[in-house]
Design a protein around this motif. Structure first.
Motif, PDB file in Angstrom:
ATOM      1  N   ASN A 133     -23.418  21.049   3.160  1.00  0.00           N
ATOM      2  CA  ASN A 133     -23.022  21.494   1.998  1.00  0.00           C
ATOM      3  C   ASN A 133     -23.973  21.791   1.152  1.00  0.00           C
ATOM      4  O   ASN A 133     -25.107  20.873   0.890  1.00  0.00           O
ATOM      5  CB  ASN A 133     -22.116  20.727   1.263  1.00  0.00           C
ATOM      6  CG  ASN A 133     -20.620  20.764   1.686  1.00  0.00           C
ATOM      7  OD1 ASN A 133     -20.386  21.659   2.583  1.00  0.00           O
ATOM      8  ND2 ASN A 133     -19.847  19.875   1.426  1.00  0.00           N
TER       9      ASN A 133
ATOM     10  N   ALA B 267     -22.175  26.629  -0.499  1.00  0.00           N
ATOM     11  CA  ALA B 267     -22.216  27.279   1.029  1.00  0.00           C
ATOM     12  C   ALA B 267     -21.793  25.998   1.708  1.00  0.00           C
ATOM     13  O   ALA B 267     -22.473  25.162   1.547  1.00  0.00           O
ATOM     14  CB  ALA B 267     -23.221  28.097   1.369  1.00  0.00           C
ATOM     15  N   ARG B 268     -21.044  26.004   2.535  1.00  0.00           N
ATOM     16  CA  ARG B 268     -20.769  25.031   3.851  1.00  0.00           C
ATOM     17  C   ARG B 268     -21.072  25.669   5.128  1.00  0.00           C
ATOM     18  O   ARG B 268     -20.646  26.711   5.446  1.00  0.00           O
ATOM     19  CB  ARG B 268     -19.250  24.669   3.626  1.00  0.00           C
ATOM     20  CG  ARG B 268     -19.192  23.436   4.659  1.00  0.00           C
ATOM     21  CD  ARG B 268     -17.555  23.055   4.416  1.00  0.00           C
ATOM     22  NE  ARG B 268     -17.158  21.881   5.119  1.00  0.00           N
ATOM     23  CZ  ARG B 268     -16.920  21.951   6.372  1.00  0.00           C
ATOM     24  NH1 ARG B 268     -16.542  22.919   7.157  1.00  0.00           N
ATOM     25  NH2 ARG B 268     -16.716  20.469   6.861  1.00  0.00           N
ATOM     26  N   VAL B 269     -22.261  25.075   5.842  1.00  0.00           N
ATOM     27  CA  VAL B 269     -22.467  25.479   6.903  1.00  0.00           C
ATOM     28  C   VAL B 269     -22.115  24.570   8.247  1.00  0.00           C
ATOM     29  O   VAL B 269     -22.331  23.239   8.039  1.00  0.00           O
ATOM     30  CB  VAL B 269     -24.079  25.583   7.195  1.00  0.00           C
ATOM     31  CG1 VAL B 269     -24.468  26.220   8.550  1.00  0.00           C
ATOM     32  CG2 VAL B 269     -24.766  26.670   5.970  1.00  0.00           C
ATOM     33  N   SER B 270     -21.251  25.061   8.908  1.00  0.00           N
ATOM     34  CA  SER B 270     -20.557  24.182  10.090  1.00  0.00           C
ATOM     35  C   SER B 270     -20.922  24.350  11.320  1.00  0.00           C
ATOM     36  O   SER B 270     -20.194  24.090  12.296  1.00  0.00           O
ATOM     37  CB  SER B 270     -19.041  24.398   9.695  1.00  0.00           C
ATOM     38  OG  SER B 270     -18.693  25.593   9.881  1.00  0.00           O
TER      39      SER B 270
ATOM     40  N   ARG C 247     -21.957  29.766  11.298  1.00  0.00           N
ATOM     41  CA  ARG C 247     -20.784  29.776  10.576  1.00  0.00           C
ATOM     42  C   ARG C 247     -20.896  29.336   9.203  1.00  0.00           C
ATOM     43  O   ARG C 247     -21.718  28.386   9.084  1.00  0.00           O
ATOM     44  CB  ARG C 247     -19.717  29.186  11.077  1.00  0.00           C
ATOM     45  CG  ARG C 247     -19.255  29.843  12.577  1.00  0.00           C
ATOM     46  CD  ARG C 247     -18.083  28.975  13.154  1.00  0.00           C
ATOM     47  NE  ARG C 247     -18.517  27.604  13.636  1.00  0.00           N
ATOM     48  CZ  ARG C 247     -17.749  26.748  14.032  1.00  0.00           C
ATOM     49  NH1 ARG C 247     -16.349  27.012  14.176  1.00  0.00           N
ATOM     50  NH2 ARG C 247     -18.245  25.361  14.414  1.00  0.00           N
ATOM     51  N   PHE C 248     -20.556  30.069   7.995  1.00  0.00           N
ATOM     52  CA  PHE C 248     -20.571  29.536   6.787  1.00  0.00           C
ATOM     53  C   PHE C 248     -19.491  29.994   6.104  1.00  0.00           C
ATOM     54  O   PHE C 248     -18.666  30.907   6.372  1.00  0.00           O
ATOM     55  CB  PHE C 248     -21.788  30.128   6.033  1.00  0.00           C
ATOM     56  CG  PHE C 248     -21.698  31.787   6.005  1.00  0.00           C
ATOM     57  CD1 PHE C 248     -21.081  32.404   5.034  1.00  0.00           C
ATOM     58  CD2 PHE C 248     -22.226  32.621   7.326  1.00  0.00           C
ATOM     59  CE1 PHE C 248     -21.113  33.743   4.989  1.00  0.00           C
ATOM     60  CE2 PHE C 248     -22.299  33.928   6.950  1.00  0.00           C
ATOM     61  CZ  PHE C 248     -21.488  34.452   5.918  1.00  0.00           C
ATOM     62  N   ASP C 249     -19.161  29.165   4.873  1.00  0.00           N
ATOM     63  CA  ASP C 249     -18.326  29.369   3.884  1.00  0.00           C
ATOM     64  C   ASP C 249     -19.150  29.601   2.715  1.00  0.00           C
ATOM     65  O   ASP C 249     -19.528  28.040   2.390  1.00  0.00           O
ATOM     66  CB  ASP C 249     -17.228  28.376   3.877  1.00  0.00           C
ATOM     67  CG  ASP C 249     -16.094  28.748   5.080  1.00  0.00           C
ATOM     68  OD1 ASP C 249     -15.358  29.633   5.203  1.00  0.00           O
ATOM     69  OD2 ASP C 249     -16.397  28.046   5.908  1.00  0.00           O
ATOM     70  N   ALA C 250     -19.013  30.690   2.136  1.00  0.00           N
ATOM     71  CA  ALA C 250     -19.863  30.536   0.731  1.00  0.00           C
ATOM     72  C   ALA C 250     -18.814  31.016  -0.639  1.00  0.00           C
ATOM     73  O   ALA C 250     -17.992  31.625  -0.322  1.00  0.00           O
ATOM     74  CB  ALA C 250     -20.983  31.499   0.784  1.00  0.00           C
TER      75      ALA C 250
ATOM     76  N   THR D  70     -16.349  34.104   4.197  1.00  0.00           N
ATOM     77  CA  THR D  70     -16.426  33.471   5.298  1.00  0.00           C
ATOM     78  C   THR D  70     -17.069  34.229   6.475  1.00  0.00           C
ATOM     79  O   THR D  70     -16.522  35.202   6.627  1.00  0.00           O
ATOM     80  CB  THR D  70     -15.146  32.693   5.627  1.00  0.00           C
ATOM     81  OG1 THR D  70     -14.593  31.885   4.792  1.00  0.00           O
ATOM     82  CG2 THR D  70     -15.129  31.808   6.948  1.00  0.00           C
TER      83      THR D  70
ATOM     84  N   TYR E 292     -23.932  34.003  10.570  1.00  0.00           N
ATOM     85  CA  TYR E 292     -25.355  34.594  10.262  1.00  0.00           C
ATOM     86  C   TYR E 292     -26.046  34.380  11.764  1.00  0.00           C
ATOM     87  O   TYR E 292     -25.819  33.258  12.514  1.00  0.00           O
ATOM     88  CB  TYR E 292     -26.151  33.607   9.143  1.00  0.00           C
ATOM     89  CG  TYR E 292     -27.490  34.162   9.443  1.00  0.00           C
ATOM     90  CD1 TYR E 292     -28.094  35.154   8.569  1.00  0.00           C
ATOM     91  CD2 TYR E 292     -28.374  33.009  10.251  1.00  0.00           C
ATOM     92  CE1 TYR E 292     -29.373  35.231   8.882  1.00  0.00           C
ATOM     93  CE2 TYR E 292     -29.788  33.368  10.144  1.00  0.00           C
ATOM     94  CZ  TYR E 292     -30.196  34.467   9.382  1.00  0.00           C
ATOM     95  OH  TYR E 292     -31.659  34.819   9.466  1.00  0.00           O
TER      96      TYR E 292
END
Length: 900
Positions: A406, A434-437, A447-450, A478, A481
């Motif tokens: 996070n 942002a959450r990089v999973s 993958r990310f959720d920003a 979502t 990258y």
């Protein structure tokens, strides 16, 4: 016994060989002096450019067993007011293997040694505080051409596979610093400077070593740069860097740095190395940063209270970008009161199931305004743009089965003033998270959720969006990258934007690829929404002018700003408010290639009908007056009154339009459109009424007054009803919209016929006639006259469309006809059978009157055609004058460029 003759050819051959040898000896004997003479000729030119003497002591050459040249005692002398030369070089020695060079005809170049020795550079600080190096830089800058030539086309990199350098070196170099700004000259130096490269060739690793004695008796600075095996271009990819510095006192160097730095004190110590790996372009493998760099007691002129700044970088960091591994065994960056610290590990971030072990990266006291108190030049660089602590943190999160990182940037406490972009007060919301999973299993994309909350930002300084502080603006994305060759790619699978009271959802993508002129920017967006009030979101011209000193900002003048742009945008909005129009069920698909915008598809319900604009296109550059456009619009059932309401001060026309609009031109200003606008409008009007004028009343009123007996004009208000279905066609050329064919329609009161056109400023120029029916004449004459045929009356319609005027009404032929018909009727009543002869005479008069009216109508039409031709001729002449003016301006510019 036979006498043998002597052979002469060996002697001839021997003589030729002797002459050649002698010639070579002479050339070699004179070669050094020839080269020296040429070199001194070139240095004379260079002296003029540099404004200081350039001298070469001697040149000596050697051809066997190797090709070599020695250049001795080269100096770049002192300019006016300087006592010491800028640079001196004792010797330059270059040796190239001769046989490989000859055998390969110059393709195999083996440099055995290239060495510069005894190089001394004198940096002098003059009494006015400037240095000789700064003066030289200013002189060279003044000699640069004001207008740079367009950059040349990029060429593929040269293949240098045939070049090999066994050794290249700079030995025993010295950089002297001489301070003559005070009463007594002070000197210090970086001495014993050595730089060496060995075995530089394709396929071999490169290593560059540097060592120097910085303000010391012995060497105290050591640096090594290693690169991976060299490609055919010999362009290195850095692989490893080491730096060692042994307590170097930086204070004596401060006066020789640019005055804007203002360094007064400080020491540098370093023991640091970096295995660069994949963090550099073209690099591969893991990365490691290990060691400490300390710059302590840095004090700068103007620092508040003489504060000293300590900068310490302490690292033990390992990373593998390909695998997505990162280990922060030790990361600490302190600069004054601020700092960034990190710890923990991340493994397999580029895989589908990453693991996070106590990872944490945080900042503290990161306030640029406070740091500017220690380093005053930062205050000038920031120019008040940012003040307040920036919050930065990256932490591990998630469950054991689904771990992630996070990241958060909190700008809520920060005050922002970014010119021509945005502003924000401290304490108002502005946060990015942002959450990089980890990477998707299929493609290795991260993958990310920003989310970005910009509620506290004021975007009005950008003069585009009317977003004030407190207006809602947040974006959630979502996606994934992925780094690609020479670029990157971002795919957003879910995108939500809450803008004021509206919400849009959809997908997007963005990619950068290539370098330099070949770089391309590819973007795509597919958005949908129930409602969007673009008028509330976009700033109006009057608002822009109020914020920009009463003028609209000029457009960018870079003609290449759109080069490499590739776009594909789709919008679908159920209700759109734009430019004071309410559009429903709007569907749009727009593409972009460089500066060409093309509407692949556009349809919408508007003004009670539908509009389709497929195939419309416009060029965005280079300047507004040079932008070409082509409009292709199909309309069905569009309410004409609503369409014209915002474009005319009064209602002009009612009804519904069905038809096509095909226009093209260059530029958007009225003056430019008068020169360039071409096209046509074809279709029909249903149930139309022309407002602001009663044509029948305007004709019958002067006719009733002119009759020799009592009559009454027919008035129906300031409107003229048109046909229930009125087809028409308009051709636009040379700034005039001209009817392709006359328009005619019939009303109970009469048949109307008009020809002519309308200028782009809305001024009418129509010529026509009204053929009054027998019933109309009967009402007009109060039952006295009922002709057997229509009676024509000619006229002209001029003035603005919203305030038309009827001129040139000629009622004499109609008056004559009606008067004779009235007399005929009276004669029949009084004379009975005898009156028939009189009626026949009068009837002939009626026919003559009709003939006279027709003749006058033809004359009016002829005059209208002549005036139309004059208008077209005047427009063409104006266009030709503008063309000649442009040519003259172009010639003046060319004369300015070539100085003639």
């Amino acid at each position: 016994m036979e006498v043998r003759k002597k052979r002469r050819w060996p002697y001839v051959l021997l003589g030729i060989f002797g002459v050649l040898v002698l010639a070579v000896v002479v050339v070699l004997w004179r070669l050094d002096s020839i080269l020296l003479q040429q070199a001194r000729t070139q240095t004379a030119t260079l002296s003029q450019q540099l404004g200081r003497p350039v001298e070469i002591g001697d040149i000596s050459t050697k051809l066997f067993p190797h090709v070599g040249v020695d250049v001795e005692n080269v100096s770049v002398g002192a300019a006016e007011g300087e006592e010491l030369p800028l640079a001196q070089m004792k010797n330059l020695d270059v040796r190239v293997a001769a046989m490989p060079l000859l055998k390969s005809r110059g393709k195999d170049i083996q440099v055995l040694n290239a060495e510069v020795s005894g190089l001394t550079v004198n940096v002098i600080r003059l009494p006015d505080g400037t240095t000789n190096v700064q003066r030289l830089q200013e002189r060279l800058a003044q000699q640069q051409p004001k207008e740079e030539e367009p950059p040349a086309e990029e060429k593929p990199p040269a293949d240098l596979s045939g070049v090999r350098v066994d050794r290249a070196a700079l030995t025993d170099g010295t950089i002297r610093f001489v301070d003559r700004s005070g009463g007594k000259a002070q000197e210090l130096a970086i001495s014993d400077l050595d730089i060496e490269v060995k075995d530089l060739r394709v396929g071999q690793p490169l290593e560059v070593k540097l060592s120097a004695a910085v303000l010391a008796q012995k060497q105290n600075l050591f640096a090594t740069l290693a690169a991976s095996p060299l490609p055919p271009t010999l362009v290195p990819t850095p692989e490893r860097l080491t730096l060692k510095a042994e307590s170097i006192d930086l204070a004596p160097l401060g006066p020789y740095l640019p005055p804007s730095v203002g360094l007064q004190a400080g020491t540098l110590t370093a023991d640091w190395k970096a295995e660069l790996g994949g963090v550099v372009p073209g690099g591969k493998g893991p990365t490691r940063l290990e060691g400490v760099i300390r710059a302590l007691g840095l004090r700068f002129a103007g620092a508040e209270g003489g504060k000293a700044l300590d900068v310490v970088l302490d690292t033990d960091v390992k990373a593998d970008l390909a695998a997505g591994d990162l280990a922060l065994d030790r990361l600490k960056l302190d600069f004054g009161p601020a700092g960034i610290t990190g710890k923990g590990r991340v493994k397999g971030m580029m895989g589908s199931t990453p693991t996070v072990e106590g990872f944490e990266l945080t900042s503290h006291d990161l306030d640029p305004a406070v740091l500017a108190e220690y380093y005053p030049p930062l205050k000038k660089q920031l120019n008040g743009m940012i003040a307040g602590p920036v919050g930065l943190s990256v932490r591990g999160s998630g469950t054991q089965e689904a771990q992630a990182l996070n990241a958060e940037v909190d700008l809520t406490p920060v005050r922002l003033r970014i010119p021509e972009q945005l502003s924000k007060e401290a304490g108002t919301p502005m946060r990015i998270t942002a959450r990089v999973s980890g990477a998707a299993a299929s493609g290795g994309a991260l993958r990310f959720d920003a989310k970005a909350n910009l509620d506290g930002a004021d975007l009005r300084p950008g003069l585009l969006l009317a977003k004030a502080p407190g207006d809602k603006l947040d974006v959630a994305a979502t996606g994934a990258y992925q780094p690609i060759k020479d670029g990157m790619k971002v795919d957003v699978s879910q995108l939500t934007a809450n803008v004021k009271e509206d919400t849009l959802t959809g997908t997007a993508s963005f990619a950068l690829a290539g370098k330099g002129k070949k770089q391309t920017t590819t973007f795509a967006m597919d958005m949908k929404g129930q409602r969007l009030n673009a008028d509330a979101l976009l700033m109006k011209d009057e608002e822009v002018m109020a914020r920009n000193n009463g003028v609209l900002p000029p457009p960018p003048d870079d003609p290449t700003r759109f080069n490499g742009m590739r776009g594909d945008i789709r919008f679908q909005v159920a209700s759109l408010r734009y430019s004071e129009m309410d559009l429903a069920n709007m569907v749009a698909h727009v593409t972009m290639v460089d500066d060409l915008i093309k509407v692949e598809k556009f349809s919408s319900a508007v003004y009670g009908g539908t509009v389709v604009a497929d195939g419309t296109q416009v060029n965005l550059g280079p300047k507004p007056e040079q932008r070409a456009f082509e409009a292709k619009v199909v309309m069905q059932g569009v309410d004409v009154a609503q369409t014209l309401a915002e474009r005319t001060p009064k209602k002009v026309l009612t009804g519904r339009f069905n038809g096509n609009v095909d226009l093209k031109g260059v530029g958007y200003t009225p003056d430019k459109l008068k020169e360039t606008l071409l096209g046509a409008v074809n279709g029909n009007l249903e149930g139309a009424t022309f407002m602001g004028m009663d044509v029948i009343g305007a004709v019958t009123e002067p006719l009733a007054k002119a009759l020799p007996f009592a009559a009454k004009a027919l008035k129906s208000g300031d409107v003229t009803s048109l046909s229930e279905n009125l087809p028409f066609g308009v051709e636009i050329k040379n700034g005039v919209a001209q009817l392709e064919r006359p328009i005619t329609w019939t009303r109970p009161e009469g048949a109307l016929h008009f020809d002519g056109g309308i200028r782009l400023d809305g001024v009418l120029d129509l010529t026509g006639s009204v053929n009054l029916t027998p019933q109309t004449i009967n009402k007009l004459t109060l039952g006295k006259v009922t002709p057997t045929e229509n009676i024509p009356v000619g006229m002209k319609v001029t003035g603005p469309a919203w305030k038309p005027e009827i001129t040139g009404i000629d009622v004499k032929p109609a008056v004559t006809t009606i008067a004779k018909l009235a007399a005929t009727g009276l004669a029949g009543e009084l004379l009975g059978e005898k009156g028939k002869q009189v009626q026949q005479i009068i009837t002939g008069g009626e026919q003559a009157a009709r003939a006279e009216a027709e003749r006058q109508k033809q004359e009016l039409e002829k005059k209208a055609a002549e005036e139309k031709a004059k208008l077209e001729q005047a427009a063409k002449a104006e266009q030709e004058r503008a063309k000649k003016k442009a040519e003259e301006e172009a010639k003046k510019k060319l004369r300015g460029i070539f100085g003639k």
